[in-house]
Design a protein around this motif. Structure first.
Motif, short mmCIF file in Angstrom:
data_model
loop_
_atom_site.label_atom_id
_atom_site.label_comp_id
_atom_site.label_asym_id
_atom_site.label_seq_id
_atom_site.Cartn_x
_atom_site.Cartn_y
_atom_site.Cartn_z
N SER A 68 -0.58 -9.73 -19.61
CA SER A 68 -1.71 -9.78 -20.55
C SER A 68 -2.91 -10.55 -20.03
CB SER A 68 -1.26 -10.38 -21.89
OG SER A 68 -0.75 -11.68 -21.70
N GLY A 69 -2.85 -11.05 -18.80
CA GLY A 69 -4.00 -11.79 -18.28
C GLY A 69 -3.67 -12.55 -17.01
N VAL A 70 -4.67 -13.26 -16.52
CA VAL A 70 -4.55 -14.01 -15.26
C VAL A 70 -4.78 -15.49 -15.54
CG1 VAL A 70 -5.63 -14.40 -13.01
CG2 VAL A 70 -5.26 -12.06 -13.83
N TRP A 71 -3.95 -16.31 -14.94
CA TRP A 71 -4.07 -17.77 -15.05
C TRP A 71 -4.49 -18.33 -13.70
CZ3 TRP A 71 -2.02 -21.33 -19.00
CH2 TRP A 71 -1.67 -20.68 -20.19
N VAL A 72 -5.51 -19.19 -13.73
CA VAL A 72 -5.95 -19.92 -12.55
C VAL A 72 -5.43 -21.35 -12.70
CG1 VAL A 72 -7.94 -20.78 -11.27
CG2 VAL A 72 -7.98 -18.48 -12.26
N ILE A 73 -4.61 -21.79 -11.75
CA ILE A 73 -3.87 -23.05 -11.91
C ILE A 73 -4.20 -24.02 -10.79
CG2 ILE A 73 -1.57 -24.06 -12.13
CD1 ILE A 73 -0.64 -21.10 -12.85
N ASP A 74 -4.61 -25.21 -11.17
CA ASP A 74 -4.87 -26.27 -10.20
C ASP A 74 -3.77 -27.32 -10.35
OD1 ASP A 74 -6.12 -27.67 -8.22
OD2 ASP A 74 -7.76 -28.43 -9.44
N ALA A 75 -3.05 -27.59 -9.27
CA ALA A 75 -1.95 -28.55 -9.30
C ALA A 75 -2.44 -29.93 -8.87
CB ALA A 75 -0.82 -28.09 -8.37
N LYS A 76 -2.05 -30.94 -9.63
CA LYS A 76 -2.39 -32.32 -9.30
C LYS A 76 -1.15 -33.18 -9.43
CE LYS A 76 -6.69 -31.43 -8.63
NZ LYS A 76 -7.22 -31.43 -7.24
N ARG A 77 -1.05 -34.19 -8.56
CA ARG A 77 0.11 -35.08 -8.60
C ARG A 77 -0.34 -36.53 -8.74
NH1 ARG A 77 3.91 -37.30 -4.31
NH2 ARG A 77 5.90 -37.61 -5.37
N TYR A 78 -0.17 -37.06 -9.94
CA TYR A 78 -0.43 -38.47 -10.21
C TYR A 78 0.90 -39.05 -10.71
CZ TYR A 78 -5.42 -37.48 -9.83
OH TYR A 78 -6.67 -37.12 -9.37
N LYS A 79 1.75 -39.42 -9.79
CA LYS A 79 3.12 -39.80 -10.11
C LYS A 79 3.17 -40.97 -11.08
CE LYS A 79 7.57 -40.72 -7.91
NZ LYS A 79 8.27 -40.89 -6.61
N GLY A 80 3.90 -40.74 -12.19
CA GLY A 80 4.13 -41.80 -13.17
C GLY A 80 2.94 -42.13 -14.05
#
Length: 212
Positions: free
Chosen positions: A88-100
Protein backbone atom coordinates in the motif's frame (compact mmCIF):
# COMPACT_ATOMS: atom_id res chain seq x y z
CA UNK A 1 34.29 -8.76 6.36
CA UNK A 2 30.94 -7.02 5.80
CA UNK A 3 30.74 -3.93 3.59
CA UNK A 4 30.11 -1.57 6.52
CA UNK A 5 33.03 -2.97 8.50
CA UNK A 6 35.22 -2.62 5.44
CA UNK A 7 34.19 1.02 5.04
CA UNK A 8 35.16 1.71 8.64
CA UNK A 9 38.58 0.15 8.14
CA UNK A 10 39.14 2.28 5.05
CA UNK A 11 38.17 5.45 6.92
CA UNK A 12 40.46 4.51 9.81
CA UNK A 13 43.33 3.75 7.42
CA UNK A 14 42.84 7.13 5.75
CA UNK A 15 43.02 8.90 9.12
CA UNK A 16 46.18 7.01 10.04
CA UNK A 17 47.83 7.84 6.72
CA UNK A 18 47.07 11.51 7.27
CA UNK A 19 48.90 11.32 10.61
CA UNK A 20 51.89 9.60 9.01
CA UNK A 21 52.05 12.27 6.29
CA UNK A 22 51.88 15.03 8.88
CA UNK A 23 54.48 13.66 11.32
CA UNK A 24 56.91 11.96 8.93
CA UNK A 25 59.34 9.71 10.80
CA UNK A 26 57.24 10.14 13.94
CA UNK A 27 54.10 9.05 12.10
CA UNK A 28 54.08 5.58 13.66
CA UNK A 29 54.24 7.09 17.14
CA UNK A 30 51.47 9.55 16.30
CA UNK A 31 49.23 6.72 15.09
CA UNK A 32 49.95 4.66 18.21
CA UNK A 33 49.09 7.56 20.51
CA UNK A 34 46.04 8.74 18.60
CA UNK A 35 42.44 7.67 18.94
CA UNK A 36 39.97 7.29 16.11
CA UNK A 37 38.52 10.57 14.92
CA UNK A 38 35.18 11.39 16.51
CA UNK A 39 33.60 11.52 13.07
CA UNK A 40 34.91 8.05 12.25
CA UNK A 41 33.59 6.67 15.53
CA UNK A 42 30.23 8.36 15.01
CA UNK A 43 30.02 6.95 11.50
CA UNK A 44 30.85 3.47 12.74
CA UNK A 45 28.19 3.68 15.46
CA UNK A 46 25.60 4.69 12.88
CA UNK A 47 26.73 1.93 10.53
CA UNK A 48 26.16 -0.67 13.24
CA UNK A 49 22.62 0.60 13.74
CA UNK A 50 21.99 0.57 10.00
CA UNK A 51 23.31 -2.99 9.68
CA UNK A 52 21.27 -4.32 12.59
CA UNK A 53 18.07 -2.76 11.32
CA UNK A 54 18.71 -4.15 7.81
CA UNK A 55 18.98 -7.66 9.25
CA UNK A 56 15.71 -7.32 11.15
CA UNK A 57 13.89 -5.88 8.16
CA UNK A 58 15.19 -8.63 5.87
CA UNK A 59 13.94 -11.24 8.33
CA UNK A 60 10.45 -9.73 8.02
CA UNK A 61 10.43 -9.53 4.22
CA UNK A 62 7.64 -11.25 2.28
CA UNK A 63 5.91 -11.08 -1.11
CA UNK A 64 4.15 -7.93 0.15
CA UNK A 65 7.17 -6.40 1.90
CA UNK A 66 10.33 -5.78 -0.14
CA UNK A 67 13.46 -3.94 0.99
CA UNK A 68 16.26 -1.84 -0.43
CA UNK A 69 19.23 -0.93 1.75
CA UNK A 70 21.90 1.78 1.57
CA UNK A 71 20.84 3.50 -1.64
CA UNK A 72 22.86 6.39 -3.05
CA UNK A 73 21.07 9.66 -3.78
CA UNK A 74 22.06 10.85 -7.29
CA UNK A 75 24.30 13.94 -7.44
CA UNK A 76 24.83 13.78 -3.69
CA UNK A 77 27.17 12.20 -1.15
CA UNK A 78 24.15 11.29 0.96
CA UNK A 79 22.36 7.97 1.04
CA UNK A 80 19.04 6.50 2.14
CA UNK A 81 19.51 3.82 4.78
CA UNK A 82 16.44 1.70 4.02
CA UNK A 83 13.41 1.74 1.75
CA UNK A 84 10.51 -0.59 2.50
CA UNK A 85 7.97 -1.29 -0.24
CA UNK A 86 4.62 -2.59 0.98
CA UNK A 87 1.44 -3.42 -0.90
CA UNK A 88 0.00 0.00 0.00
CA UNK A 89 2.96 2.37 -0.07
CA UNK A 90 6.65 3.08 0.36
CA UNK A 91 8.49 3.81 3.60
CA UNK A 92 11.72 5.82 3.70
CA UNK A 93 13.63 4.79 6.83
CA UNK A 94 16.60 6.46 8.47
CA UNK A 95 18.37 4.33 11.09
CA UNK A 96 20.04 5.96 14.08
CA UNK A 97 21.84 4.41 17.04
CA UNK A 98 21.89 6.29 20.32
CA UNK A 99 22.51 3.40 22.70
CA UNK A 100 20.63 3.65 25.99
CA UNK A 101 19.20 7.11 25.22
CA UNK A 102 15.50 7.89 25.11
CA UNK A 103 13.88 9.72 22.20
CA UNK A 104 10.94 11.93 23.13
CA UNK A 105 8.80 14.64 21.61
CA UNK A 106 9.07 18.06 23.22
CA UNK A 107 6.35 20.58 22.34
CA UNK A 108 6.89 24.28 22.87
CA UNK A 109 4.47 27.16 22.34
CA UNK A 110 1.05 26.39 20.94
CA UNK A 111 -1.10 29.09 22.61
CA UNK A 112 0.34 32.59 22.40
CA UNK A 113 3.37 31.39 20.47
CA UNK A 114 3.67 29.17 17.38
CA UNK A 115 3.71 25.47 18.19
CA UNK A 116 7.18 23.96 17.78
CA UNK A 117 7.89 20.23 17.94
CA UNK A 118 11.38 19.06 18.83
CA UNK A 119 12.84 15.57 18.84
CA UNK A 120 14.97 15.21 21.93
CA UNK A 121 17.38 12.30 22.44
CA UNK A 122 19.28 12.01 25.68
CA UNK A 123 18.46 15.64 26.47
CA UNK A 124 19.79 16.98 23.13
CA UNK A 125 17.81 18.51 20.30
CA UNK A 126 17.94 16.10 17.33
CA UNK A 127 15.13 17.66 15.29
CA UNK A 128 17.43 17.96 12.27
CA UNK A 129 17.15 14.19 11.91
CA UNK A 130 13.51 14.65 10.97
CA UNK A 131 14.53 17.22 8.36
CA UNK A 132 16.83 14.59 6.88
CA UNK A 133 14.01 12.05 6.52
CA UNK A 134 11.74 14.65 4.89
CA UNK A 135 14.44 15.45 2.33
CA UNK A 136 14.88 11.76 1.55
CA UNK A 137 11.12 11.42 1.04
CA UNK A 138 11.30 14.30 -1.44
CA UNK A 139 13.89 12.31 -3.40
CA UNK A 140 11.74 9.17 -3.56
CA UNK A 141 8.39 10.78 -4.48
CA UNK A 142 9.27 12.01 -8.00
CA UNK A 143 10.86 8.66 -8.87
CA UNK A 144 7.67 6.88 -7.93
CA UNK A 145 5.60 9.45 -9.80
CA UNK A 146 7.67 8.93 -12.94
CA UNK A 147 7.74 5.15 -12.95
CA UNK A 148 4.66 4.04 -11.02
CA UNK A 149 2.33 6.96 -10.34
CA UNK A 150 0.94 8.46 -7.17
CA UNK A 151 2.22 6.22 -4.40
CA UNK A 152 1.95 7.10 -0.68
CA UNK A 153 5.37 7.76 0.89
CA UNK A 154 5.83 7.52 4.66
CA UNK A 155 8.91 8.57 6.61
CA UNK A 156 10.38 6.81 9.64
CA UNK A 157 13.21 7.65 11.99
CA UNK A 158 14.16 4.35 13.63
CA UNK A 159 16.31 4.42 16.77
CA UNK A 160 18.21 1.18 17.35
CA UNK A 161 19.25 0.20 20.91
CA UNK A 162 17.41 3.23 22.35
CA UNK A 163 15.87 3.32 25.83
CA UNK A 164 12.26 2.94 24.70
CA UNK A 165 9.68 2.84 27.52
CA UNK A 166 7.18 -0.01 27.65
CA UNK A 167 4.26 2.39 27.14
CA UNK A 168 4.00 5.61 25.16
CA UNK A 169 7.38 5.51 23.46
CA UNK A 170 6.90 5.99 19.69
CA UNK A 171 5.51 9.24 18.32
CA UNK A 172 4.95 11.11 15.07
CA UNK A 173 6.18 14.59 14.18
CA UNK A 174 5.62 16.38 10.88
CA UNK A 175 4.32 13.12 9.46
CA UNK A 176 7.51 11.21 10.29
CA UNK A 177 7.21 8.19 12.59
CA UNK A 178 9.82 8.08 15.36
CA UNK A 179 10.04 4.56 16.73
CA UNK A 180 12.13 1.45 17.36
CA UNK A 181 12.72 -1.60 15.12
CA UNK A 182 10.00 -3.77 16.68
CA UNK A 183 7.29 -1.14 16.28
CA UNK A 184 8.51 -0.28 12.77
CA UNK A 185 8.20 -3.87 11.59
CA UNK A 186 4.76 -4.11 13.19
CA UNK A 187 3.71 -0.99 11.28
CA UNK A 188 5.04 -2.35 8.00
CA UNK A 189 3.22 -5.64 8.44
CA UNK A 190 -0.04 -3.92 9.37
CA UNK A 191 -0.26 -1.86 6.17
CA UNK A 192 -3.74 -2.03 4.61
CA UNK A 193 -4.07 -4.20 1.51
CA UNK A 194 -3.77 -2.37 -1.82
CA UNK A 195 -3.03 -3.05 -5.45
CA UNK A 196 0.63 -2.01 -5.61
CA UNK A 197 2.96 -4.32 -7.49
CA UNK A 198 5.65 -4.56 -4.82
CA UNK A 199 8.25 -6.12 -7.12
CA UNK A 200 7.73 -3.49 -9.83
CA UNK A 201 7.99 -0.60 -7.38
CA UNK A 202 11.17 -2.08 -5.90
CA UNK A 203 12.70 -2.47 -9.35
CA UNK A 204 11.88 1.14 -10.27
CA UNK A 205 13.48 2.50 -7.12
CA UNK A 206 16.53 0.24 -7.46
CA UNK A 207 17.07 1.49 -11.00
CA UNK A 208 17.15 5.15 -9.99
CA UNK A 209 18.77 4.78 -6.56
CA UNK A 210 21.85 2.54 -6.98
CA UNK A 211 23.52 0.75 -4.10
CA UNK A 212 25.97 3.00 -2.24
Amino acid sequence: MCRLSGDRERRKAKDEQALRDKWGRLGGVAVALSDERASTKAWATGAVGEERLAARLDAASSPVLALLHDRRIPRSRANIDHIAITSSGVWVIDAKRYKGQRPRLQIEGGFLRPRVEKVMVGGRDRTTLVEGVLKQMDVVRPILQEFVGDVPVTGALCFVDADWPLIGGPFTTRGVHVLGPRRLIKQLNSEAPAVLDVAAVRAALAARLPAA
